[in-house]
Scaffold this motif. Structure first.
Motif, PDB file in Angstrom:
ATOM      1  N   GLY A   1       8.547   3.941   7.336  1.00  0.00           N
ATOM      2  CA  GLY A   1       8.144   2.669   6.766  1.00  0.00           C
ATOM      3  C   GLY A   1       6.601   2.625   7.543  1.00  0.00           C
ATOM      4  N   ASN A   2       6.257   3.089   8.521  1.00  0.00           N
ATOM      5  CA  ASN A   2       5.137   2.940   9.312  1.00  0.00           C
ATOM      6  C   ASN A   2       4.473   4.172   9.826  1.00  0.00           C
ATOM      7  OD1 ASN A   2       4.939  -0.131   9.397  1.00  0.00           O
ATOM      8  ND2 ASN A   2       6.759   0.001  10.542  1.00  0.00           N
ATOM      9  N   GLN A   3       5.299   5.091  10.076  1.00  0.00           N
ATOM     10  CA  GLN A   3       4.961   6.361  10.571  1.00  0.00           C
ATOM     11  C   GLN A   3       5.657   7.543   9.964  1.00  0.00           C
ATOM     12  OE1 GLN A   3       6.605   6.098  14.468  1.00  0.00           O
ATOM     13  NE2 GLN A   3       4.763   4.580  15.273  1.00  0.00           N
TER      14      GLN A   3
ATOM     15  N   GLU B   1       9.324  11.760  -2.280  1.00  0.00           N
ATOM     16  CA  GLU B   1      10.515  12.478  -1.740  1.00  0.00           C
ATOM     17  C   GLU B   1      10.863  11.709  -0.427  1.00  0.00           C
ATOM     18  OE1 GLU B   1      12.735  14.443  -2.917  1.00  0.00           O
ATOM     19  OE2 GLU B   1      11.575  15.233  -4.740  1.00  0.00           O
ATOM     20  N   LEU B   2       9.588  11.127  -0.057  1.00  0.00           N
ATOM     21  CA  LEU B   2       9.842  10.332   1.221  1.00  0.00           C
ATOM     22  C   LEU B   2       9.992   8.662   1.153  1.00  0.00           C
ATOM     23  CD1 LEU B   2       6.577  12.173   2.932  1.00  0.00           C
ATOM     24  CD2 LEU B   2       9.229  12.215   3.716  1.00  0.00           C
TER      25      LEU B   2
ATOM     26  N   ALA C   1       1.444  -1.038  -1.311  1.00  0.00           N
ATOM     27  CA  ALA C   1       0.889  -0.972   0.035  1.00  0.00           C
ATOM     28  C   ALA C   1       1.650   0.485   0.573  1.00  0.00           C
ATOM     29  CB  ALA C   1       1.114  -2.262   0.972  1.00  0.00           C
ATOM     30  N   GLN C   2       2.813   0.355   0.577  1.00  0.00           N
ATOM     31  CA  GLN C   2       3.711   1.649   1.043  1.00  0.00           C
ATOM     32  C   GLN C   2       3.392   2.787   0.486  1.00  0.00           C
ATOM     33  OE1 GLN C   2       7.713  -0.090   0.078  1.00  0.00           O
ATOM     34  NE2 GLN C   2       8.303  -0.040   2.242  1.00  0.00           N
TER      35      GLN C   2
ATOM     36  N   TYR D   1      -0.099   8.085   1.514  1.00  0.00           N
ATOM     37  CA  TYR D   1      -0.769   9.006   1.346  1.00  0.00           C
ATOM     38  C   TYR D   1      -2.144   9.062   2.149  1.00  0.00           C
ATOM     39  CZ  TYR D   1       0.065  10.272  -3.762  1.00  0.00           C
ATOM     40  OH  TYR D   1       0.510  10.921  -4.700  1.00  0.00           O
ATOM     41  N   GLU D   2      -2.346   7.961   3.092  1.00  0.00           N
ATOM     42  CA  GLU D   2      -3.132   7.848   3.864  1.00  0.00           C
ATOM     43  C   GLU D   2      -2.711   8.789   5.208  1.00  0.00           C
ATOM     44  OE1 GLU D   2      -6.137   4.095   3.938  1.00  0.00           O
ATOM     45  OE2 GLU D   2      -4.511   4.147   5.076  1.00  0.00           O
ATOM     46  N   LEU D   3      -1.427   8.671   5.459  1.00  0.00           N
ATOM     47  CA  LEU D   3      -0.834   9.225   6.801  1.00  0.00           C
ATOM     48  C   LEU D   3      -0.539  10.884   6.359  1.00  0.00           C
ATOM     49  CD1 LEU D   3       2.078   6.829   7.317  1.00  0.00           C
ATOM     50  CD2 LEU D   3       0.174   7.422   8.802  1.00  0.00           C
TER      51      LEU D   3
END
Length: 240
Positions: free
Chosen positions: A20-22, A167-168, A176-177, A182-184
């Motif tokens: 959700g964050n990492q 898939e994630l 936002a998620q 995509y950024e990560l």
């Protein structure tokens, strides 16, 4: 099944998840004894294939035996065959000798895999396995840092033209998620407004739902879902 292994061939799996964050990666902790001293090292999940086992089945077996998960996304991405890959570090090579493995030359087939947060939380990990933030990974055995880096590079290429990020993500997600993941994975900042415009105009398979977030301190965001049927039609239309 014939349990005899192919000693000069192995499979290593880079298993990613999104909490959700990492972005997190699954690692195994190994305690290596050398000259009376114990060293803590980490490795990607891996094993040798059985004599009567195809490589893809080996990867599936590794993931199931070490996480309890079945039917998760995985993709073969590279072969690692450097002549010195096992002997670059004396401590690492001791891991092989301590396990009674006599081969000094092993060629490794790399797979990367994705597992959703819900599956990750309900996995039955072996005691040595742990989830680690991708940015906190260090002290990996052999060339496993290279394997992990190669997996990350391949993922950056693949997500540009395949819907692998879903898939994630959970079945229902916010824009936002989607933006965050995509950024990560791409490891770069993406303009939020431009990203939203691209999703709404160029990704018809990201389908808006009638539901919104509940119990949040901010304005509740709409939920979206990945529609594979629409995606398949979209791809056929683009290639025809």
């Amino acid at each position: 099944m014939n349990r005899e292994v192919i000693p000069n061939l192995s499979v290593d799996c880079a298993l990613f998840s999104f909490d959700g964050n990492q972005i997190k990666i699954l690692l195994r902790q190994e305690k290596i004894l050398l000259n009376g001293k114990t060293y803590n090292k980490y490795k990607l999940p891996g094993d040798h294939p059985f004599m009567n086992e195809i490589i893809e089945n080996t990867a599936e077996r590794i993931l199931f035996e070490q996480t309890g998960a079945r039917d998760i996304f995985m993709k073969q991405f590279w072969v690692f065959s450097s002549l010195d890959r096992l002997k670059r570090n004396e401590v690492d090579f001791a891991w092989i000798k301590n396990r009674g493995l006599i081969s000094e030359r092993v060629i490794t087939v790399g797979f990367y895999s994705f597992v959703k947060k819900g599956v990750m939380e309900n996995q039955h990990l072996i005691p040595e396995a742990t989830w680690v933030n991708i940015h906190d990974v260090q002290n990996l055995i052999f060339d496993h840092e290279e394997i992990l880096q190669k997996a990350r590079e391949q993922i950056k290429k693949d997500i540009e033209h395949q819907p692998l990020v879903f898939e994630l993500l959970p079945a229902k997600f916010t824009l936002a998620q989607l933006h965050n993941i995509y950024e990560l994975l791409l490891e770069k900042k993406l303009d939020r407004r431009n990203f939203r415009r691209k999703v709404l105009l160029a990704m018809p398979y990201v389908k808006e739902l009638s539901e919104k977030q509940k119990g949040v301190a901010h304005k509740p965001a709409k939920f979206y879902a990945f529609d594979k049927k629409i995606y398949d039609k979209h791809i056929i239309h683009k290639t025809s």
